[in-house]
Design a protein around this motif. Structure first.
Motif, PDB file in Angstrom:
ATOM      1  N   THR A   1       6.104 -13.911  -7.348  1.00 22.54           N
ATOM      2  CA  THR A   1       5.761 -13.692  -5.978  1.00 22.54           C
ATOM      3  C   THR A   1       5.738 -12.146  -5.364  1.00 22.54           C
ATOM      4  O   THR A   1       4.622 -11.989  -4.681  1.00 22.54           O
ATOM      5  CB  THR A   1       6.959 -14.523  -5.257  1.00 22.54           C
ATOM      6  OG1 THR A   1       7.050 -15.838  -5.659  1.00 22.54           O
ATOM      7  CG2 THR A   1       6.909 -14.408  -3.816  1.00 22.54           C
ATOM      8  N   THR A   2       6.407 -11.433  -5.910  1.00 22.38           N
ATOM      9  CA  THR A   2       6.525 -10.064  -5.456  1.00 22.38           C
ATOM     10  C   THR A   2       5.129  -9.420  -5.985  1.00 22.38           C
ATOM     11  O   THR A   2       4.378  -8.557  -5.134  1.00 22.38           O
ATOM     12  CB  THR A   2       7.685  -9.283  -6.107  1.00 22.38           C
ATOM     13  OG1 THR A   2       8.606  -9.830  -5.659  1.00 22.38           O
ATOM     14  CG2 THR A   2       7.464  -7.611  -5.696  1.00 22.38           C
ATOM     15  N   ALA A   3       4.748  -9.630  -7.172  1.00 22.49           N
ATOM     16  CA  ALA A   3       3.501  -9.054  -7.694  1.00 22.49           C
ATOM     17  C   ALA A   3       2.014  -9.396  -6.696  1.00 22.49           C
ATOM     18  O   ALA A   3       1.430  -8.519  -6.285  1.00 22.49           O
ATOM     19  CB  ALA A   3       3.491  -9.367  -9.129  1.00 22.49           C
ATOM     20  N   ASP A   4       2.386 -10.840  -6.257  1.00 21.08           N
ATOM     21  CA  ASP A   4       1.364 -11.300  -5.451  1.00 21.08           C
ATOM     22  C   ASP A   4       1.180 -10.589  -4.174  1.00 21.08           C
ATOM     23  O   ASP A   4       0.199 -10.131  -3.352  1.00 21.08           O
ATOM     24  CB  ASP A   4       1.190 -12.761  -5.303  1.00 21.08           C
ATOM     25  CG  ASP A   4       0.821 -13.673  -6.531  1.00 21.08           C
ATOM     26  OD1 ASP A   4       0.527 -13.015  -7.415  1.00 21.08           O
ATOM     27  OD2 ASP A   4       1.354 -14.628  -6.512  1.00 21.08           O
ATOM     28  N   GLU A   5       2.467 -10.401  -3.377  1.00 22.12           N
ATOM     29  CA  GLU A   5       2.550  -9.756  -2.509  1.00 22.12           C
ATOM     30  C   GLU A   5       2.120  -8.495  -2.189  1.00 22.12           C
ATOM     31  O   GLU A   5       1.779  -7.907  -1.398  1.00 22.12           O
ATOM     32  CB  GLU A   5       4.026  -9.766  -2.001  1.00 22.12           C
ATOM     33  CG  GLU A   5       4.707 -11.328  -1.576  1.00 22.12           C
ATOM     34  CD  GLU A   5       5.961 -11.355  -1.248  1.00 22.12           C
ATOM     35  OE1 GLU A   5       6.741 -10.304  -1.187  1.00 22.12           O
ATOM     36  OE2 GLU A   5       6.595 -12.195  -0.787  1.00 22.12           O
ATOM     37  N   VAL A   6       2.485  -7.743  -3.412  1.00 24.93           N
ATOM     38  CA  VAL A   6       2.131  -6.271  -3.680  1.00 24.93           C
ATOM     39  C   VAL A   6       0.568  -6.095  -3.624  1.00 24.93           C
ATOM     40  O   VAL A   6      -0.025  -5.316  -2.898  1.00 24.93           O
ATOM     41  CB  VAL A   6       2.535  -5.642  -4.999  1.00 24.93           C
ATOM     42  CG1 VAL A   6       2.089  -4.254  -5.419  1.00 24.93           C
ATOM     43  CG2 VAL A   6       4.079  -5.495  -5.178  1.00 24.93           C
ATOM     44  N   VAL A   7      -0.051  -6.850  -4.582  1.00 27.64           N
ATOM     45  CA  VAL A   7      -1.755  -6.782  -4.676  1.00 27.64           C
ATOM     46  C   VAL A   7      -2.154  -7.128  -3.067  1.00 27.64           C
ATOM     47  O   VAL A   7      -3.203  -6.421  -2.592  1.00 27.64           O
ATOM     48  CB  VAL A   7      -1.975  -7.935  -5.643  1.00 27.64           C
ATOM     49  CG1 VAL A   7      -3.525  -7.820  -5.684  1.00 27.64           C
ATOM     50  CG2 VAL A   7      -1.526  -7.300  -6.762  1.00 27.64           C
ATOM     51  N   GLN A   8      -1.695  -8.085  -2.495  1.00 31.15           N
ATOM     52  CA  GLN A   8      -2.114  -8.600  -0.985  1.00 31.15           C
ATOM     53  C   GLN A   8      -2.050  -7.389  -0.193  1.00 31.15           C
ATOM     54  O   GLN A   8      -2.900  -6.956   0.665  1.00 31.15           O
ATOM     55  CB  GLN A   8      -1.482  -9.766  -0.612  1.00 31.15           C
ATOM     56  CG  GLN A   8      -2.247 -10.536   0.652  1.00 31.15           C
ATOM     57  CD  GLN A   8      -3.623 -10.598   0.573  1.00 31.15           C
ATOM     58  OE1 GLN A   8      -3.972 -11.480  -0.601  1.00 31.15           O
ATOM     59  NE2 GLN A   8      -4.632 -10.041   1.344  1.00 31.15           N
ATOM     60  N   ALA A   9      -0.843  -6.763  -0.161  1.00 33.25           N
ATOM     61  CA  ALA A   9      -0.521  -5.572   0.881  1.00 33.25           C
ATOM     62  C   ALA A   9      -1.686  -4.428   0.531  1.00 33.25           C
ATOM     63  O   ALA A   9      -1.970  -3.763   1.458  1.00 33.25           O
ATOM     64  CB  ALA A   9       0.838  -5.261   0.430  1.00 33.25           C
ATOM     65  N   ILE A  10      -1.928  -4.336  -0.837  1.00 29.60           N
ATOM     66  CA  ILE A  10      -2.650  -3.228  -1.343  1.00 29.60           C
ATOM     67  C   ILE A  10      -4.281  -3.470  -0.647  1.00 29.60           C
ATOM     68  O   ILE A  10      -4.832  -2.648  -0.034  1.00 29.60           O
ATOM     69  CB  ILE A  10      -2.787  -2.853  -2.695  1.00 29.60           C
ATOM     70  CG1 ILE A  10      -1.466  -2.347  -3.341  1.00 29.60           C
ATOM     71  CG2 ILE A  10      -4.119  -1.860  -3.180  1.00 29.60           C
ATOM     72  CD1 ILE A  10      -1.282  -2.155  -4.652  1.00 29.60           C
ATOM     73  N   ILE A  11      -4.583  -4.681  -0.972  1.00 32.63           N
ATOM     74  CA  ILE A  11      -5.966  -5.126  -0.247  1.00 32.63           C
ATOM     75  C   ILE A  11      -5.786  -4.936   1.150  1.00 32.63           C
ATOM     76  O   ILE A  11      -6.870  -4.278   1.854  1.00 32.63           O
ATOM     77  CB  ILE A  11      -5.981  -6.794  -0.740  1.00 32.63           C
ATOM     78  CG1 ILE A  11      -6.346  -6.838  -2.325  1.00 32.63           C
ATOM     79  CG2 ILE A  11      -7.469  -7.289   0.136  1.00 32.63           C
ATOM     80  CD1 ILE A  11      -6.559  -8.405  -2.648  1.00 32.63           C
TER      81      ILE A  11
END
Length: 377
Positions: free
Chosen positions: A23-33
């Motif tokens: 979940t954290t990895a997905d949130e990191v990627v989405q925030a960068i996008i």
């Protein structure tokens, strides 16, 4: 990653944090996008999945470090390669550092959300925060090193490719060779090139004021350099070179730059005062084959050389003026500062020496023979 090993988390806490990794990895990627425009498209689709897995791997590796089960070498190596890859994908280090900052913030929020319920004491949570950001900083530094090294390597390779293109142009290489050189160098071929011959020490300073596609060679014999200037405005180029000891060759199609260079070299061999080869075409033509020109002069002027030197010189001067003024006696007399009757007398002598004096072939040979001042006159 020495600092990350200073924190030893218990297995229960590590297990809780691992549960939040995906979940954290997905949130990191989405925030960068969302927050770093350079990655808006790069992190979608198949590439996005690859990046998500990479983020999960990095976070998992950090938990291994914090749990005392790993060292930082692998993570640093991966971050270094990431920096190099960013250059290949055309992104700046600023974009990557922004992504790291966003990722660190979101990753900490996600990991902290798992650490507190797992019972990590407040003091350890604070230390965990400090070490989390230290880990991200060290990854950033490794990526920055990879980015810089890749840029440097690419810059050197680019310079080598441009140098090879320049040498092949000056050597008059075949079109297929030049096209391959230009492609390897990423050089956008112009319509034309103009060679500028100048001292090697002046080549780079002058280059900085010219079209960025200008090619530079500054290791020619006799401490000379050459600039190959694309699609030059000749008048403007000459003005830029006013204070330089430069010789400007003719404009040529870019694959024939060797011809422009050769003429500039020949002009410099004629006189150090030549700047624009277009202003000196006659001497350049007559000096193109020095032996042939010497033979032509010897043959054409042989009748004059058989006379006493003073007589030969007077008749040669008269012949030159007669050719220049198309046989108009008054103009010839004015040019020589003599009486028209003197011109008539001398021309009689010349007709005796050259019975075919007015034939087109004889006029052409004599015009060429007396056209330039040379040392043996």
């Amino acid at each position: 990653m020495q600092r990350a090993t200073e924190l030893a988390l218990d297995e229960k806490t590590v297990a809780a944090l691992r549960g939040a990794l995906k979940t954290t990895a997905d949130e990191v990627v989405q925030a960068i996008i969302d927050e770093v425009p350079s990655y808006a498209n790069a992190l979608s689709g198949r590439m996005g999945g690859t990046i998500r897995r990479a983020v999960r791997t990095a976070l998992g590796h950090y938990l291994d470090l914090a749990g005392g089960k790993a060292t930082g070498g692998d993570a640093s190596d991966a971050a270094y390669e990431l920096g190099r890859g960013e250059v290949r994908d055309g992104r700046s280090m600023d974009a990557l550092l922004s992504a790291y900052r966003v990722g660190a913030r979101v990753a900490w929020r996600g990991l902290a959300a798992g650490a507190v319920p797992a019972g990590l004491p407040a003091a350890e949570v604070a230390k965990f925060a400090e070490l989390t950001f230290a880990y991200i900083d060290e990854l950033s530094a490794a990526s920055a090193a990879g980015h810089a090294d890749e840029l440097a390597a690419r810059g050197l390779a680019h310079e080598r490719h441009l140098a090879q293109l320049s040498r092949d142009l000056l050597a008059g290489a075949a079109p297929e060779v030049l096209l391959a050189d230009a492609q390897r160098a990423g050089w956008q071929a112009p319509t034309s090139l103009t060679a500028v011959l100048l001292p090697a020490t002046q080549a780079r300073p002058v280059y900085r004021s010219l079209d960025p596609r200008t090619l530079v060679v500054d290791d020619l014999p006799d401490a000379m350099g050459v600039l190959l200037v694309p699609d030059a405005d000749r008048a403007h180029l000459l003005r830029q070179l006013t204070d330089r000891a430069a010789v400007v060759g003719p404009v040529r199609p870019w694959m024939r730059a060797a011809a422009s260079y050769a003429r500039a070299v020949r002009a410099r061999s004629l006189s150090p005062d030549i700047r624009d080869t277009e202003d000196h075409l006659v001497p350049l033509v007559l000096s193109a084959d020095a032996d042939a020109y010497a033979d032509l002069r010897a043959r054409a002027l042989a009748p004059l050389r058989a006379l006493p030197p003073s007589s030969g010189r007077r008749l040669e001067e008269t012949l030159r003026a007669w050719l220049l003024h198309h046989g108009r006696r008054e103009e010839v007399a004015t040019a020589l500062f003599v009486h028209p009757q003197t011109v008539r007398y001398r021309m009689g002598q010349l007709r005796d020496l050259y019975p075919d004096l007015t034939s087109p072939q004889r006029v052409l040979e004599l015009t060429l023979a007396v056209g330039l001042p040379v040392a043996d006159r």
